[in-house]
Design an enzyme around this catalytic site. Structure first.
Site, mmCIF file in Angstrom:
data_model
loop_
_atom_site.group_PDB
_atom_site.id
_atom_site.type_symbol
_atom_site.label_atom_id
_atom_site.label_comp_id
_atom_site.label_asym_id
_atom_site.label_seq_id
_atom_site.Cartn_x
_atom_site.Cartn_y
_atom_site.Cartn_z
ATOM 1 N N GLU A 151 0.845 -1.190 0.000
ATOM 2 C CA GLU A 151 0.000 0.000 0.000
ATOM 3 C C GLU A 151 0.885 1.246 0.000
ATOM 4 O OE1 GLU A 151 -3.716 2.113 2.415
ATOM 5 O OE2 GLU A 151 -2.856 0.258 3.175
ATOM 6 N N GLY A 291 3.257 2.311 10.458
ATOM 7 C CA GLY A 291 3.074 1.662 11.755
ATOM 8 C C GLY A 291 2.766 0.192 11.604
ATOM 9 N N ASN A 295 -2.639 -6.281 5.569
ATOM 10 C CA ASN A 295 -2.723 -7.306 4.534
ATOM 11 C C ASN A 295 -3.599 -8.470 4.989
ATOM 12 O OD1 ASN A 295 -0.364 -5.942 3.237
ATOM 13 N ND2 ASN A 295 0.668 -6.780 5.020
ATOM 14 N N HIS A 327 -6.527 -1.683 15.396
ATOM 15 C CA HIS A 327 -6.747 -0.960 14.138
ATOM 16 C C HIS A 327 -6.574 -1.878 12.935
ATOM 17 C CE1 HIS A 327 -6.587 2.684 11.517
ATOM 18 N NE2 HIS A 327 -5.808 1.901 10.789
ATOM 19 N N GLU A 328 -5.467 -2.602 12.894
ATOM 20 C CA GLU A 328 -5.218 -3.453 11.727
ATOM 21 C C GLU A 328 -6.206 -4.613 11.663
ATOM 22 O OE1 GLU A 328 -3.347 -2.112 9.620
ATOM 23 O OE2 GLU A 328 -2.569 -0.635 11.025
ATOM 24 N N HIS A 331 -9.525 -3.488 10.268
ATOM 25 C CA HIS A 331 -9.474 -3.301 8.817
ATOM 26 C C HIS A 331 -9.990 -4.526 8.066
ATOM 27 C CE1 HIS A 331 -7.987 0.508 7.549
ATOM 28 N NE2 HIS A 331 -6.830 0.452 8.180
ATOM 29 N N GLU A 350 -9.710 4.366 6.363
ATOM 30 C CA GLU A 350 -8.861 4.794 7.472
ATOM 31 C C GLU A 350 -9.634 5.614 8.509
ATOM 32 O OE1 GLU A 350 -6.215 3.467 8.052
ATOM 33 O OE2 GLU A 350 -5.585 2.672 6.113
#
Length: 908
Positions: A151, A291, A295, A327-328, A331, A350
């Site tokens: 990304e 950070g 994926n 956070h990840e 996603h 985001e």
């Protein structure tokens, strides 16, 4: 050389992709310097695209093309790239294209006359050099480990592809490598096959059952250790969890694993979202531009946001790790299952995901503290972005380099916009909207408008005007005037909104702004809020400001109340309202809204410091208003359950925030005035600070409950005040805490006050700290940052010396941020030295970084963008360095965009 006319990409020019990629089979024969990549793409013409062009254009950069094969269905069956023996092995095949059938440019591969009526298979073979990839985009080498960052547009540095987020594809990936060099082979999805090969090689095939854009592709190969766990979803399905790290870090993964499980459970409970694969993997990487990266099924993280042990990580580190892990993970639904149609829609994934991680952290820790931390950063950093040359809406309408738009505006302001929708709809309405969004768009690449439409349709509301938040740049100014009429017992509030011009947007339309407010009686009790249309009074109301000016009248008020407005920071605006010091002190003591109570203290301190700045500039003696001292004394003497919040109430506005309030920034005056306030509070409240320090000074290493964290925070806040007294006993206490601490929070807090004051043992403590932690890269990052942000007179000379330190590495983004970034962005006093040495130093490093890592170089330019905010002498010095940067040979488009816009912008 740099392109003299770098291309600007515009949102208005978006068109659907001309072709679709239904599936891709990738085969990597791994080597540090010569990795062979074979890809087989199954494509077809996109019926939604009206273009008549019969050629296919694929993006690709820094690739050595070996061969292209086109199978339109008439050739023999294609090579099977699912298995390692399926490689072409250099043999010609039917369907191989000759050079007159395609065109290879610097950044694309154009194939002529591809089939238009049926699916076709395109197979491409190329090689890449991961070791030479210092930009850390695509496939690169980090501490002997091969890993990827795709990304936003890194996949094109791996192989030729339709590298855009609206092309969603099924990926199958086979990795082949030496068993000793690459014992661990990881990619997205589920592991479906593996085997052995001659010459000490092995292979693994991974299959992702969900369509995804290529920016979510991931690959990791190397010598890694793993800790494993399992999570049972609310539907009863077991998911295997794995965290991969280098061998020496295996004992620092426990907190990250628990954080992952916490996030998975929270997302089920709050949003009803379950994880969808059999396996969830995290890999910690030492060289990483960001950070972390979400994926699909294989998150790649900066080590900073995975590794933690009580003696190596602070309480803030622990909280940040849980937040970023969350956070990840979040996603997976807000970014992966539903992604953005184009990069202008970046805030779709985001902004929503930042809001989700903020709420997760608030539920897991102190909601009051989390809100203060988020707003403090927003007002200190993002508001400055909104007021500068790079101001842009949360959905930008143009860019040269998309990496420059991974900004606080897109992320943090984007989260505030989502939060306002949550405020307007309420928790239940927002959940209905998010459920519809997931149901309607699962598996799609969509837009910010699609998200807002789901919220509208689920709640039967009209958010047409609210959509302007996505399109308008700048920070709105909310002006509040009040009038109390004792004869009618009414309070009238007049609210005005305005927004200053920003680059490309001279005229602003009125926004839809939710303004949460409450009223307080003179004794601190809650006063009723009742508007004429209300059936009954309430403790709190949400005013909806939609016009440039609106008037709201509150009834039934026997005495003039004190207004508590913009509670919880209900909108990302600058609030202008006349307040006396007495009124602010009252709110600091009595406001029931935790954010506004803290904000009253900030405004009180800000007004006092602003007055002292004027005294300093005019050579007058400085004297802190006794109202402020009395207000802080009252806070100190109250009982508090949330000690972390208590410590925030004792904080002063930062020098950076204070600078944002000045028309012409005076870094010396700001520093002198703020330091004088700290010293005065320490002198007059010494007994209270000492009592609190002693009460809370205890060894609770390894304890991370809210009580233990709060006791450490309030103790260290008190120490930061007391050390200003330059008392030998207090110096001794600080050194004792440094030497005796068994946790990094207390050790770093003690070292911080030692380094930022004329402590006689400063150098000895710094040397001791380095000797103790030299094998721990993340701890040494703290060591670099602490010295580069010191307010002591010798700081710049120390920074120059640290650049030559054997532990400094310009190729490591964490180390660059720890030294160069920290000095230029978090040390205004010394970076903005009047002789310009800080500016020249930063420009030197940006130019050096430009050829190594343009993305990091571009982010460093940010410290120079607000140059017009300073005096004429500093303006000239900064401008000269920006001009030097922009005329550098082979300057990257990343750096060029930021520097050129900074020079062109004229503040209004």
């Amino acid at each position: 050389m740099r392109d003299a006319n770098p291309q600007t990409i515009y949102l208005k020019d978006y068109t659907a992709p001309e072709y679709l990629i239904h599936s891709v089979a990738l085969n990597f024969t791994l080597d540090d310097e010569n990795t062979l990549v074979s890809s087989r793409l199954t494509l077809s013409r996109n019926p939604a695209c009206q273009s008549r062009d019969t050629s296919l254009t694929l993006s690709g950069e820094n690739l050595k093309l070996i061969r292209i094969n086109l199978d339109d269905g008439t050739n023999p069956s294609g090579t099977d790239l699912h298995l390692p023996e399926g490689l072409w092995a250099g043999q010609p095949r039917v369907g191989d294209l000759s050079k007159d059938q395609y065109l290879q440019t610097q950044d694309a591969l154009i194939i002529n006359n591809v089939p238009q009526q049926q699916r076709f298979v395109l197979t491409i073979e190329n090689t890449i050099n991961p070791k030479a990839n210092t930009a850390l985009e695509g496939l690169y080498l980090s501490n002997g480990m091969l890993c990827t960052q795709c990304e936003a547009e890194g996949f094109r540095k791996i192989t030729y592809f339709l590298d855009r987020p609206d092309v969603m594809t099924l990926f199958t990936t086979t990795l082949v490598g030496d068993k000793d060099r690459y014992p661990v082979l990881l990619s997205n999805g589920n592991k479906v096959a593996q085997g052995e090969l001659p010459d000490n090689r092995h292979w693994v095939t991974w299959e992702d059952p969900f369509n995804k854009p290529c920016y979510l592709f991931a690959l990791v190969a190397g010598r890694l250790e793993c800790i494993a766990d399992r999570f049972t979803t609310q539907s009863g399905r077991d998911v295997d969890l794995q965290i991969f790290v280098e061998k020496q870090d295996i004992d620092k993964c426990g907190h990250a694993m628990q954080s992952l499980k916490n996030a998975m459970r929270w997302d089920e409970q709050v949003y009803g979202r379950e994880y969808d694969l059999d396996l969830y993997m995290i890999v910690a990487v030492g060289h990483f531009n960001m950070g972390a990266m979400e994926n699909k099924g294989l998150n790649i993280f900066n080590t900073k946001f995975v590794l933690a042990r009580p003696d190596t990580a602070t309480d803030s580190d622990y909280e940040s790790i849980e937040a970023v892990i969350g956070h990840e993970y979040f996603h997976n639904w807000t970014g992966n299952r539903i992604t953005c149609r184009d990069w202008f829609q970046l805030s779709l994934k985001e902004g929503f995901t930042v809001f989700r991680d903020q709420e997760f952290t608030g539920d897991r820790t102190s909601r009051a503290v989390k809100r203060i931390e988020d707003v403090n950063m927003l007002r200190t950093r993002q508001f400055a972005e909104d007021a500068g040359p790079l101001a842009h809406p949360i959905r930008p309408d143009a860019y040269i380099e998309i990496n420059n738009f991974y900004t606080l505006t897109v992320y943090e302001k984007g989260a505030e916009v989502v939060r306002m929708i949550h405020t307007l709809l309420g928790a239940e309405g927002f959940r209905k909207g998010s459920d519809l969004y997931f149901e309607r768009h699962d598996g799609q690449a969509v837009t910010c408008d699609d998200f807002v439409s789901a919220m509208e349709d689920a709640n039967s509301v009209d958010l047409s005007q609210f959509r302007r938040w996505y399109a308008q740049a700048g920070t709105p100014v909310l002006t509040v005037r009040q009038h109390y009429d004792s004869s009618t017992q009414t309070l009238t509030l007049t609210l005005n909104q305005s927004c200053p011009p920003t680059p490309g947007q001279a005229v602003k339309e009125p926004l839809h702004i939710p303004v949460t407010m409450g009223l307080l009686n003179k004794d601190g009790s809650v006063a009723p809020c009742k508007l004429p249309a209300d059936a009954q009074a309430s403790d709190e109301v949400i005013l909806q400001l939609t016009e440039p000016e609106q008037v709201f009248t509150f009834e039934g008020l026997a005495e003039q109340p004190v207004v508590s407005i913009l509670r919880g920071f209900s909108a990302p605006v600058k609030l202008t309202m006349e307040r006396s010091l007495d009124e602010l002190a009252f709110l600091l003591s009595y406001d029931s809204d935790t954010f506004n109570r803290w904000e009253a203290g900030q405004q009180l301190a800000g007004q006092v410091i602003t007055g002292l700045i004027a005294d300093f500039q005019n050579g007058r003696d400085m004297l802190v208003n006794p109202i402020m001292v009395a207000a802080f004394k009252q806070v100190l003497e109250q009982p508090w359950d949330d000690l972390s919040y208590f410590s925030w109430l004792l904080s002063l506005p930062s020098e950076t925030y204070l600078a944002e309030q000045m028309e012409v920034v005076d870094v010396e005056a700001i520093h002198a005035a703020r330091e004088f306030v700290i010293l005065t509070l320490a002198e007059q409240l010494q007994a209270q600070f000492q009592a609190l320090y002693l009460k809370n000074h205890k060894d609770e290493s390894g304890k991370f409950d809210s009580g233990a964290i709060g006791r450490r925070r309030i103790k260290n806040t008190c120490l930061s005040y007391l050390v200003k007294l330059k008392n030998q006993d207090i110096y001794h206490k600080a050194q004792q805490q440094f030497s005796g601490s068994k946790n990094m929070t207390d050790q770093m807090a003690a070292l911080t006050v030692i380094v930022n004051n004329p402590h006689p043992a400063k150098q000895a403590c710094l040397d001791s700290f380095y000797h103790q932690w030299q094998a721990e890269a993340l701890v040494i990052d703290k060591w670099f940052t602490l010295q580069s942000t010191s307010s002591m007179p010798d700081t710049f000379e120390r920074v120059l010396a640290l650049m030559e330190h054997p532990a400094f590495d310009l190729k490591n983004p964490n180390r660059v941020r720890a030294l160069i970034g920290a000095f230029s962005q978090s040390n205004p006093l010394h970076f903005h030295a009047a002789n310009g040495q800080g500016y020249q130093f930063l420009a030197d490093q940006i130019i050096a970084l430009n050829t190594l890592n343009p993305q990091i170089a571009s982010r460093m330019v940010g410290a120079l963008t607000s140059w017009r905010r300073y005096d004429q002498g500093r303006q000239a010095l900064i401008k000269a360095q920006l001009e030097r940067i922009i005329t550098t040979e082979a300057i990257s488009k990343d750096v060029y965009e930021v520097a050129s816009k900074s020079l062109a912008y004229k503040a209004t």
